[in-house]
Write an enzyme that holds these catalytic residues in place. Structure first.
Site, PDB file in Angstrom:
ATOM      1  N   ASN A 183      56.431   8.482 -10.888  1.00 43.15           N
ATOM      2  CA  ASN A 183      56.204   9.468  -9.827  1.00 43.15           C
ATOM      3  C   ASN A 183      55.836  10.804 -10.461  1.00 43.15           C
ATOM      4  O   ASN A 183      56.566  11.306 -11.325  1.00 43.15           O
ATOM      5  CB  ASN A 183      57.468   9.639  -8.978  1.00 43.15           C
ATOM      6  CG  ASN A 183      57.158  10.417  -7.695  1.00 43.15           C
ATOM      7  OD1 ASN A 183      56.739   9.844  -6.705  1.00 43.15           O
ATOM      8  ND2 ASN A 183      57.346  11.729  -7.745  1.00 43.15           N
ATOM      9  N   LEU A 235       0.840  -1.210   0.000  1.00 40.94           N
ATOM     10  CA  LEU A 235       0.000   0.000   0.000  1.00 40.94           C
ATOM     11  C   LEU A 235       0.867   1.248   0.000  1.00 40.94           C
ATOM     12  O   LEU A 235       1.635   1.478   0.924  1.00 40.94           O
ATOM     13  CB  LEU A 235      -0.907   0.009   1.232  1.00 40.94           C
ATOM     14  CG  LEU A 235      -1.782  -1.233   1.415  1.00 40.94           C
ATOM     15  CD1 LEU A 235      -2.741  -1.036   2.587  1.00 40.94           C
ATOM     16  CD2 LEU A 235      -2.548  -1.548   0.136  1.00 40.94           C
ATOM     17  N   ALA A 258      -0.430   4.445  -1.638  1.00 43.55           N
ATOM     18  CA  ALA A 258      -1.203   5.472  -2.343  1.00 43.55           C
ATOM     19  C   ALA A 258      -1.337   6.756  -1.540  1.00 43.55           C
ATOM     20  O   ALA A 258      -1.689   7.802  -2.084  1.00 43.55           O
ATOM     21  CB  ALA A 258      -2.585   4.938  -2.701  1.00 43.55           C
ATOM     22  N   ARG A 266      60.482  25.552 -19.814  1.00 45.96           N
ATOM     23  CA  ARG A 266      60.284  26.678 -18.910  1.00 45.96           C
ATOM     24  C   ARG A 266      61.244  27.784 -19.312  1.00 45.96           C
ATOM     25  O   ARG A 266      62.223  27.558 -20.027  1.00 45.96           O
ATOM     26  CB  ARG A 266      60.549  26.250 -17.468  1.00 45.96           C
ATOM     27  CG  ARG A 266      61.971  25.819 -17.245  1.00 45.96           C
ATOM     28  CD  ARG A 266      62.221  25.280 -15.851  1.00 45.96           C
ATOM     29  NE  ARG A 266      63.627  24.973 -15.690  1.00 45.96           N
ATOM     30  CZ  ARG A 266      64.096  24.043 -14.846  1.00 45.96           C
ATOM     31  NH1 ARG A 266      63.274  23.335 -14.099  1.00 45.96           N
ATOM     32  NH2 ARG A 266      65.392  23.846 -14.749  1.00 45.96           N
ATOM     33  N   ARG A 323       2.046  14.326   6.755  1.00 44.68           N
ATOM     34  CA  ARG A 323       2.866  14.719   7.908  1.00 44.68           C
ATOM     35  C   ARG A 323       4.359  14.822   7.589  1.00 44.68           C
ATOM     36  O   ARG A 323       5.134  15.322   8.387  1.00 44.68           O
ATOM     37  CB  ARG A 323       2.622  13.738   9.072  1.00 44.68           C
ATOM     38  CG  ARG A 323       1.254  13.909   9.714  1.00 44.68           C
ATOM     39  CD  ARG A 323       0.856  12.720  10.571  1.00 44.68           C
ATOM     40  NE  ARG A 323       0.403  11.585   9.755  1.00 44.68           N
ATOM     41  CZ  ARG A 323       0.000  10.417  10.264  1.00 44.68           C
ATOM     42  NH1 ARG A 323       0.041  10.216  11.572  1.00 44.68           N
ATOM     43  NH2 ARG A 323      -0.406   9.446   9.470  1.00 44.68           N
ATOM     44  N   ASN A 368      43.291  19.170 -18.930  1.00 44.65           N
ATOM     45  CA  ASN A 368      42.504  18.308 -19.814  1.00 44.65           C
ATOM     46  C   ASN A 368      41.441  19.061 -20.597  1.00 44.65           C
ATOM     47  O   ASN A 368      40.815  18.492 -21.477  1.00 44.65           O
ATOM     48  CB  ASN A 368      41.845  17.191 -18.996  1.00 44.65           C
ATOM     49  CG  ASN A 368      40.956  17.731 -17.885  1.00 44.65           C
ATOM     50  OD1 ASN A 368      41.139  18.866 -17.420  1.00 44.65           O
ATOM     51  ND2 ASN A 368      40.007  16.939 -17.459  1.00 44.65           N
TER      52      ASN A 368
HETATM   53  C1  UD1 Z   1      -2.723   1.946   9.568  1.00 44.63           C
HETATM   54  C2  UD1 Z   1      -3.692   0.951  10.195  1.00 44.63           C
HETATM   55  C3  UD1 Z   1      -3.407   0.862  11.681  1.00 44.63           C
HETATM   56  C4  UD1 Z   1      -1.964   0.440  11.891  1.00 44.63           C
HETATM   57  C5  UD1 Z   1      -1.005   1.375  11.144  1.00 44.63           C
HETATM   58  C6  UD1 Z   1       0.389   0.780  11.179  1.00 44.63           C
HETATM   59  C7  UD1 Z   1      -5.829   0.955   9.006  1.00 44.63           C
HETATM   60  C8  UD1 Z   1      -7.210   1.468   8.942  1.00 44.63           C
HETATM   61  N1  UD1 Z   1      -5.068   1.395   9.981  1.00 44.63           N
HETATM   62  O1  UD1 Z   1      -2.953   3.226  10.154  1.00 44.63           O
HETATM   63  O2  UD1 Z   1      -4.281  -0.086  12.298  1.00 44.63           O
HETATM   64  O3  UD1 Z   1      -1.673   0.431  13.299  1.00 44.63           O
HETATM   65  O4  UD1 Z   1      -1.387   1.497   9.764  1.00 44.63           O
HETATM   66  O5  UD1 Z   1       1.339   1.669  10.645  1.00 44.63           O
HETATM   67  O6  UD1 Z   1      -5.472   0.134   8.173  1.00 44.63           O
HETATM   68  N2  UD1 Z   1      -2.908   3.851   2.129  1.00 44.63           N
HETATM   69  C9  UD1 Z   1      -3.358   3.727   0.830  1.00 44.63           C
HETATM   70  N3  UD1 Z   1      -4.586   4.144   0.523  1.00 44.63           N
HETATM   71  C10 UD1 Z   1      -5.432   4.679   1.436  1.00 44.63           C
HETATM   72  C11 UD1 Z   1      -4.984   4.807   2.765  1.00 44.63           C
HETATM   73  C12 UD1 Z   1      -3.720   4.379   3.078  1.00 44.63           C
HETATM   74  O7  UD1 Z   1      -2.631   3.250  -0.034  1.00 44.63           O
HETATM   75  O8  UD1 Z   1      -6.562   5.032   1.054  1.00 44.63           O
HETATM   76  C13 UD1 Z   1      -1.560   3.394   2.440  1.00 44.63           C
HETATM   77  C14 UD1 Z   1      -0.634   4.514   2.892  1.00 44.63           C
HETATM   78  O9  UD1 Z   1       0.070   5.046   1.785  1.00 44.63           O
HETATM   79  C15 UD1 Z   1       0.296   3.795   3.851  1.00 44.63           C
HETATM   80  C16 UD1 Z   1      -0.562   2.676   4.405  1.00 44.63           C
HETATM   81  O10 UD1 Z   1      -1.652   2.505   3.512  1.00 44.63           O
HETATM   82  O11 UD1 Z   1       1.405   3.211   3.195  1.00 44.63           O
HETATM   83  C17 UD1 Z   1      -1.089   2.977   5.804  1.00 44.63           C
HETATM   84  O12 UD1 Z   1      -1.836   4.180   5.738  1.00 44.63           O
HETATM   85  P1  UD1 Z   1      -1.754   5.268   6.874  1.00 44.63           P
HETATM   86  O13 UD1 Z   1      -2.624   6.396   6.514  1.00 44.63           O
HETATM   87  O14 UD1 Z   1      -0.346   5.563   7.191  1.00 44.63           O
HETATM   88  O15 UD1 Z   1      -2.459   4.438   8.043  1.00 44.63           O
HETATM   89  P2  UD1 Z   1      -2.305   4.630   9.581  1.00 44.63           P
HETATM   90  O16 UD1 Z   1      -3.219   5.711  10.043  1.00 44.63           O
HETATM   91  O17 UD1 Z   1      -0.892   4.738   9.953  1.00 44.63           O
HETATM   92 CA    CA Z   2       1.168   4.845   8.784  1.00 41.99          CA
END
Ligand code: UD1
Ligand code: CA
Length: 486
Positions: free
Chosen positions: A389, A13, A15, A452, A20, A398
């Site tokens: 040397n 995942l 996306a 020289r 932050r 160059n």
């Molecule tokens: C998520 C988990 C949480 C876990 C934590 C661990 C859920 C609902 N929550 O929270 O339980 O403790 O990760 O780090 O699953 N992403 C997508 N598409 C989306 C939303 C997120 O691709 O629509 C991807 C983000 O890019 C990221 C990952 O999913 O790589 C986690 O998303 P993030 O928003 O960081 O979730 P957390 O709030 O950290």
């Molecule tokens: Ca996260």
């Protein structure tokens, strides 16, 4: 059993925007120890040998897709146009598999693109537990000192079985006191996952489809839900901001240096030594404080690098010594000596027992066995033979303002100090050049080149032109007492 441990697919995942991070760069493309966040996750995922690997991209998808293609050409990407939650993201990922999600057979492992410390070993352990216990889903969890922001693992009071994952934002006070958290990494039965995702709703504080709801759904339907607790909670740390990025970098750096030390490398001060995951070592290499080893750098047996050196894509031969040096894409031969205060630019190749000394810069040049460039020189676009040397303060000229030219110096040459070798020029084997020469013409083997101005002394000039000066007085005293002037 072994085929059960090879997942049908890994879904990464990636996306989310990563708000932050406060960055123009998508979160998963931020770098630590020589790889992007998602690059680390892909490398760990590959250790599972999945039949397919798909990365879900959304925010800045062109950049992220291009990067994924560059680091893992076999990986597929699937687009999640709007970030409607991790459950939605997995749905999009499964639809992006070759053959789609309709008749998915086997295990699906889901990982987040922002957990760079996750190891292949931990993923394998999760996969093995999942298969051995015959679970519908197995979640990787960890006990953490500060669970703020994470989803909490809710277990049955009596059996200890996992009953649900509750997101921090949706948790009660009592649930927030739980220190076991969801890492965001799961192994699922593929078919059951596809069915359960259809039932995930958005009635939560963020209005999103939570992947975590799949656990409750599968459990209600009477399937086995399991958990695998990570040995080291630092491994599952998700990076959400740059403070966490720096912490992860420190943790990974420590891990890499520990591996090196256990394999026989001396790291005098791990706290001031920085390495990329792609750096390799042989035993009895030594890294002195204040040193960064980056890219495909390699330290051969018995070599010593540092202090205060930065090597990028540079190979250091056995027993070589590199001190206070910056080097890129260079090769230092066995027992060669570089620095202190040297700069090796791309394409520098130093032969066995050769020397690049103090305040010397080299680029796109090869320096033969036993050849020395000891002091204050620039060697650009040159080929220098063996046992030659090069005198102090020499420059291989160059660049004519339009293009670069190559020079050749033979073996067993002795060039004088303060020489300019105006390229293209060739100096034959065994030739000498006089100090202060500007060499513009080829020098035949065995000759001495002098290029020289002739020296001319104008006697009495100071007394005539600077009468009464301290220089004139010193000269007069010297003429009265020639011995003391020596
Ligand atoms: C998520 C988990 C949480 C876990 C934590 C661990 C859920 C609902 N929550 O929270 O339980 O403790 O990760 O780090 O699953 N992403 C997508 N598409 C989306 C939303 C997120 O691709 O629509 C991807 C983000 O890019 C990221 C990952 O999913 O790589 C986690 O998303 P993030 O928003 O960081 O979730 P957390 O709030 O950290
Ligand atoms: Ca996260």
């Amino acid at each position: 059993m072994s085929s059960a441990n090879t997942p049908a697919a890994v879904v990464v995942l990636a996306a989310g925007e990563g708000t932050r991070m406060k960055s123009a760069t998508p979160k998963v493309l931020h770098e630590l120890c020589g790889r992007s966040l998602v690059g680390h996750v892909l490398a760990a995922s590959r250790e599972l040998n999945p039949q397919q690997l798909v990365v879900v991209v959304g925010h800045e998808r062109e950049k992220v897709s291009a990067h994924v293609g560059a680091v893992d050409s076999e990986a597929r990407t699937a687009v999640q146009a709007e970030q409607n939650g991790t459950g939605h993201a997995v749905r999009m990922g499964l639809e992006g598999l070759a053959g789609g999600s309709a008749d998915l057979d086997g295990t699906v492992v889901v990982v987040c693109g922002d957990t760079p410390l996750l190891t292949g070993g931990t993923l394998q352990a999760l996969s093995a537990t999942h298969a051995a216990d015959g679970n519908a889903v197995t979640v990787l969890t960890a006990e953490v000192p500060d669970a703020t922001g994470y989803g909490r693992i809710v277990r049955d009071n009596v059996s200890g079985a996992v009953t649900a994952i509750v997101e921090h934002k949706d948790a009660t006070e009592a649930q927030r006191a739980i220190s076991e958290i969801n890492s965001g990494v799961f192994a699922f039965d593929g078919r059951l996952l596809v069915e359960a995702l259809k039932q995930v709703r958005t009635d939560n504080s963020q209005g999103e489809e939570y992947l975590t709801d799949v656990l409750g759904i599968l459990r209600e339907a009477g399937h086995r839900v399991g958990a695998s607790v990570a040995r080291d909670h630092r491994e599952i740390a998700g990076i959400n901001n740059r403070v966490q990025l720096a912490e992860a970098r420190r943790t990974l750096n420590e891990r890499l240096l520990e591996q090196a030390m256990l394999a026989g490398v001396t790291v005098v001060d791990p706290a001031s030594t920085f390495v990329d995951v792609t750096v390799t070592f042989e035993r009895d290499a030594t890294v002195l404080p204040g040193t960064q080893l980056l890219g495909a750098s390699h330290l051969a047996e018995g070599s010593v690098v540092g202090p205060n050196s930065r090597l990028t894509d540079t190979r250091v031969g056995a027993g070589a010594r590199v001190d206070n040096t910056v080097a890129y894409s260079s090769e230092v031969g066995p027992e060669a000596s570089v620095g202190p205060f040297a700069y090796l630019r791309p394409g520098t190749r130093l032969g066995l027992k050769s020397k690049i000394g103090t305040f010397v810069e080299a680029k796109n040049s090869s320096i033969g066995e036993g050849t020395k460039v000891p002091h204050l020189s620039y060697v650009g676009d040159a080929t220098i033979g063996d046992h030659t040397n090069i005198g102090a303060a020499s420059v291989f000229v160059n660049y004519d303002g339009e293009s670069k030219h190559h020079s050749v110096v033979g073996s067993h040459c002795k060039t004088g100090s303060d020489n300019m070798f105006v390229a293209p020029v060739t100096i034959g084997d065994g030739a000498y050049t006089a100090a202060g020469s500007v060499i513009t013409k080829d020098v035949p083997a065995g000759s001495l080149a002098v290029a020289r101005g002739q020296q001319r002394n104008i006697e009495g000039w100071v007394a005539r032109k600077r009468p009464g000066s301290s220089a004139a007085k010193a000269a007069e005293a010297a003429s009265r007492n020639p011995e003391s002037a020596d």
